[in-house]
Design a protein around this motif. Structure first.
Motif, PDB file in Angstrom:
ATOM      1  N   GLY A   7      23.988  12.752  90.628  1.00 17.39           N
ATOM      2  CA  GLY A   7      24.079  13.222  88.857  1.00 17.39           C
ATOM      3  C   GLY A   7      26.256  12.222  89.279  1.00 17.39           C
ATOM      4  N   LEU A   8      26.299  12.517  87.395  1.00 16.90           N
ATOM      5  CA  LEU A   8      27.918  12.301  87.734  1.00 16.90           C
ATOM      6  C   LEU A   8      28.873  13.724  87.555  1.00 16.90           C
ATOM      7  N   PRO A   9      30.382  13.852  87.916  1.00 23.45           N
ATOM      8  CA  PRO A   9      30.722  15.160  87.836  1.00 23.45           C
ATOM      9  C   PRO A   9      30.608  16.104  86.539  1.00 23.45           C
ATOM     10  N   ASN A  10      30.235  17.096  86.813  1.00 21.35           N
ATOM     11  CA  ASN A  10      29.987  17.547  86.125  1.00 21.35           C
ATOM     12  C   ASN A  10      29.156  17.984  84.842  1.00 21.35           C
ATOM     13  N   VAL A  11      27.756  17.220  85.606  1.00 19.66           N
ATOM     14  CA  VAL A  11      26.539  18.068  84.508  1.00 19.66           C
ATOM     15  C   VAL A  11      25.480  18.599  84.343  1.00 19.66           C
ATOM     16  N   GLY A  12      25.730  19.530  85.682  1.00 22.67           N
ATOM     17  CA  GLY A  12      25.173  20.870  85.717  1.00 22.67           C
ATOM     18  C   GLY A  12      24.405  20.785  87.593  1.00 22.67           C
ATOM     19  N   LYS A  13      24.609  19.766  88.645  1.00 19.23           N
ATOM     20  CA  LYS A  13      24.122  20.077  89.647  1.00 19.23           C
ATOM     21  C   LYS A  13      23.880  20.824  90.494  1.00 19.23           C
ATOM     22  N   SER A  14      25.620  20.997  90.732  1.00 17.68           N
ATOM     23  CA  SER A  14      25.326  22.699  91.543  1.00 17.68           C
ATOM     24  C   SER A  14      24.944  23.982  90.184  1.00 17.68           C
ATOM     25  N   THR A  15      24.443  24.071  89.186  1.00 18.14           N
ATOM     26  CA  THR A  15      24.498  24.911  88.721  1.00 18.14           C
ATOM     27  C   THR A  15      23.056  24.947  88.809  1.00 18.14           C
ATOM     28  N   LEU A  16      22.384  23.858  89.201  1.00 22.66           N
ATOM     29  CA  LEU A  16      21.061  24.162  88.854  1.00 22.66           C
ATOM     30  C   LEU A  16      20.697  24.306  90.172  1.00 22.66           C
ATOM     31  N   PHE A  17      21.460  23.818  91.815  1.00 17.11           N
ATOM     32  CA  PHE A  17      20.920  23.999  92.746  1.00 17.11           C
ATOM     33  C   PHE A  17      21.187  25.367  93.152  1.00 17.11           C
ATOM     34  N   ASN A  18      22.197  25.903  92.760  1.00 14.24           N
ATOM     35  CA  ASN A  18      22.387  27.523  92.771  1.00 14.24           C
ATOM     36  C   ASN A  18      21.090  28.647  91.792  1.00 14.24           C
ATOM     37  N   CYS A  19      20.759  27.978  90.951  1.00 15.01           N
ATOM     38  CA  CYS A  19      19.499  28.455  90.128  1.00 15.01           C
ATOM     39  C   CYS A  19      17.968  29.001  91.402  1.00 15.01           C
ATOM     40  N   LEU A  20      17.627  26.820  91.978  1.00 20.23           N
ATOM     41  CA  LEU A  20      16.545  26.996  92.925  1.00 20.23           C
ATOM     42  C   LEU A  20      17.365  27.424  93.862  1.00 20.23           C
ATOM     43  N   SER A  21      18.144  27.636  94.546  1.00 18.91           N
ATOM     44  CA  SER A  21      18.245  27.936  95.734  1.00 18.91           C
ATOM     45  C   SER A  21      18.804  29.398  96.155  1.00 18.91           C
ATOM     46  N   ASN A  22      19.584  29.768  95.157  1.00 19.09           N
ATOM     47  CA  ASN A  22      20.483  31.550  94.939  1.00 19.09           C
ATOM     48  C   ASN A  22      21.657  31.246  96.153  1.00 19.09           C
ATOM     49  N   ALA A  23      22.076  30.103  96.664  1.00 22.83           N
ATOM     50  CA  ALA A  23      22.848  29.874  97.464  1.00 22.83           C
ATOM     51  C   ALA A  23      23.926  29.575  97.166  1.00 22.83           C
ATOM     52  N   LYS A  24      24.532  30.101  95.956  1.00 17.82           N
ATOM     53  CA  LYS A  24      25.706  30.052  95.685  1.00 17.82           C
ATOM     54  C   LYS A  24      26.694  28.838  96.618  1.00 17.82           C
ATOM     55  N   ALA A  25      26.525  27.825  95.921  1.00 15.85           N
ATOM     56  CA  ALA A  25      26.883  26.669  95.244  1.00 15.85           C
ATOM     57  C   ALA A  25      28.265  26.907  94.881  1.00 15.85           C
ATOM     58  N   GLN A  26      29.725  26.492  95.085  1.00 15.49           N
ATOM     59  CA  GLN A  26      30.931  26.842  93.859  1.00 15.49           C
ATOM     60  C   GLN A  26      30.498  25.420  92.751  1.00 15.49           C
ATOM     61  N   SER A  27      30.154  25.731  91.662  1.00 19.99           N
ATOM     62  CA  SER A  27      31.011  25.257  90.552  1.00 19.99           C
ATOM     63  C   SER A  27      31.555  25.225  89.727  1.00 19.99           C
ATOM     64  N   ALA A  28      32.042  24.661  89.542  1.00 19.34           N
ATOM     65  CA  ALA A  28      33.860  24.641  88.329  1.00 19.34           C
ATOM     66  C   ALA A  28      33.600  23.326  87.326  1.00 19.34           C
ATOM     67  N   ASN A  29      34.777  23.939  86.214  1.00 18.91           N
ATOM     68  CA  ASN A  29      34.818  23.073  85.232  1.00 18.91           C
ATOM     69  C   ASN A  29      35.983  21.677  85.260  1.00 18.91           C
ATOM     70  N   PHE A  30      35.377  21.112  86.716  1.00 18.93           N
ATOM     71  CA  PHE A  30      36.365  19.793  87.239  1.00 18.93           C
ATOM     72  C   PHE A  30      35.246  18.952  88.537  1.00 18.93           C
ATOM     73  N   PRO A  31      35.815  17.848  87.845  1.00 20.67           N
ATOM     74  CA  PRO A  31      34.918  16.807  89.295  1.00 20.67           C
ATOM     75  C   PRO A  31      35.487  17.271  90.492  1.00 20.67           C
ATOM     76  N   PHE A  32      34.816  16.691  91.521  1.00 16.96           N
ATOM     77  CA  PHE A  32      34.594  16.657  93.148  1.00 16.96           C
ATOM     78  C   PHE A  32      34.303  18.604  92.806  1.00 16.96           C
ATOM     79  N   CYS A  33      33.692  19.003  92.608  1.00 19.99           N
ATOM     80  CA  CYS A  33      33.989  20.702  93.032  1.00 19.99           C
ATOM     81  C   CYS A  33      33.082  20.728  94.367  1.00 19.99           C
ATOM     82  N   THR A  34      31.988  19.669  94.180  1.00 18.52           N
ATOM     83  CA  THR A  34      31.092  19.916  95.453  1.00 18.52           C
ATOM     84  C   THR A  34      31.845  18.203  96.530  1.00 18.52           C
ATOM     85  N   ILE A  35      31.526  18.902  97.988  1.00 21.55           N
ATOM     86  CA  ILE A  35      32.946  17.657  98.674  1.00 21.55           C
ATOM     87  C   ILE A  35      31.170  18.119  99.748  1.00 21.55           C
ATOM     88  N   GLU A  36      31.475  18.767  99.812  1.00 18.24           N
ATOM     89  CA  GLU A  36      30.306  19.328 101.710  1.00 18.24           C
ATOM     90  C   GLU A  36      29.017  19.008 100.667  1.00 18.24           C
TER      91      GLU A  36
END
Length: 363
Positions: A7-36
């Motif tokens: 998805g585009l930056p800031n649409v809720g991808k990392s929040t969804l990932f955390n929700c799914l896996s409880n892996a607590k990926a970093q999610s924040a209110n700016f683009p390119f928060c997820t790099i790896e």
């Protein structure tokens, strides 16, 4: 087999990932928060395994799992390397299916890269970038194949027809998954690892009030993808993330009931992702362990056995098989046998979803 969240930056991808896996990926209110890319192994919710646990009372239980990858946000120009384009596209190429998250909520506190909310525009931005990348892959391959086809090579001539068909489709702004291929042509397509050939599931990220019935943004998405043979799931990702933080199961269920939901939306999403990856489950059930095993739809008895151990596949003799419904109806393996409902299946047997299997093998 793994599904990638895009998805585009800031649409809720990392929040969804955390929700799914409880892996607590970093999610924040700016683009390119997820790099790896973050990789999570997610349990597939399945009521059947709970029922088997009740009946068999095993020492341990193991559910089926699916791998989910959280990939960096894509921006315009990614196919030319803009943002984290090249890295993003390489990561998505390694997945088997796409979970495309679209922002379908208004919130002035969460910035949008294009400064306005329009899920259809967002979808097209990503579609175009993926199509351009595929076009680049196909055109590179075309140069080589054209030369070989001119020498009279029959295989190259067949490949050329397929590649030209794909090129023509992509130039019209249509993804490769929309093309009908023969079985033989599909073998050629698979070798290209095209991104837009992968099956897709659209996840409409909505506010809490829209969790049950969706909203006008969701309606637009459903209309836009109606010819794509793709499922659309409505999910209040932020709210569900808050619910997964609660330790107490009863409390989580209470929150979901307040929202008007019978179960967490992420549970539906995981099941849909499993189906999207063309996967199904068979079970082994004994006092030591009740376990769900993941196999591709269409797998044979020996292939299913091979998921447990390669020796099981090599030395496969037969599979003693019980339909899940029969096991539940009779309550135990012994009673199923008494009723003559246990089947003995050979090497050609195509395993059905929910089969309870015991393999006989000789190494």
């Amino acid at each position: 087999m793994k599904a990638g969240i895009v998805g585009l930056p800031n649409v809720g991808k990392s929040t969804l990932f955390n929700c799914l896996s409880n892996a607590k990926a970093q999610s924040a209110n700016f683009p390119f928060c997820t790099i790896e890319p973050n990789l999570g192994v997610v349990n597939v919710p399945d009521e059947r395994i709970k029922k088997l646990e009740e009946l068999v009372k095993p020492e341990r239980v193991q559910t089926a799992t699916v791998e989910i990858v959280d990939i960096a946000g894509l921006v315009k120009g990614a196919s030319k390397g803009e943002g984290l384009g090249n890295q993003f596209l390489a990561n998505i190429r390694e997945t088997d299916a796409i979970l495309h998250v679209l922002r379908c909520f208004d919130n002035d506190n969460i910035i949008h890269v294009d400064n306005s909310i329009d899920p259809i525009r967002d979808k097209e931005t990503i579609d175009i970038e993926l199509q351009l990348k595929d076009l680049e892959t196909v055109q590179k391959k075309l140069e080589k194949v054209k030369r070989t086809a001119k020498t009279g090579n029959k295989e190259a001539q067949i490949e050329l027809v397929v590649l030209l068909k794909i090129e023509e489709t992509l130039l019209k702004g249509i993804s490769v998954r929309a093309i009908q291929f023969s079985e033989k042509d599909l073998e050629i397509v698979k070798t290209l690892q095209l991104i837009t050939a992968k099956p897709v599931l659209y996840v409409c990220n909505v506010d809490e009030a829209s969790a049950v019935s969706g909203n006008s943004y969701v309606d637009k998405v459903k209309e836009a993808v109606k010819d794509e043979d793709a499922e659309v799931i409505v999910l209040a990702v932020g709210t569900e993330a808050d619910i997964t933080e609660l330790e107490d199961y009863e409390e989580r269920q209470m929150f979901l009931a307040d929202m008007g939901l019978e179960e967490a939306g992420v549970a539906r999403l995981v099941r849909s992702a499993y189906k999207l990856l063309n996967l199904q489950t068979y079970f082994t059930a004994g006092v030591k362990e009740v376990r769900a095993w993941t196999i591709p739809i269409g797998a044979t008895g020996p292939q299913a056995a091979g998921v447990i151990h390669t020796d099981f596949e090599k030395g496969f003799i037969r599979a003693e098989t019980i339909a899940y419904e029969d096991f539940v109806a009779y309550g135990s393996e012994a009673k199923v046998k008494e009723a003559g409902k246990m089947r003995v299946e050979g090497k050609e047997y195509i395993v059905k979803d929910g089969d309870i299997m015991h393999f006989r093998f000789n190494v």
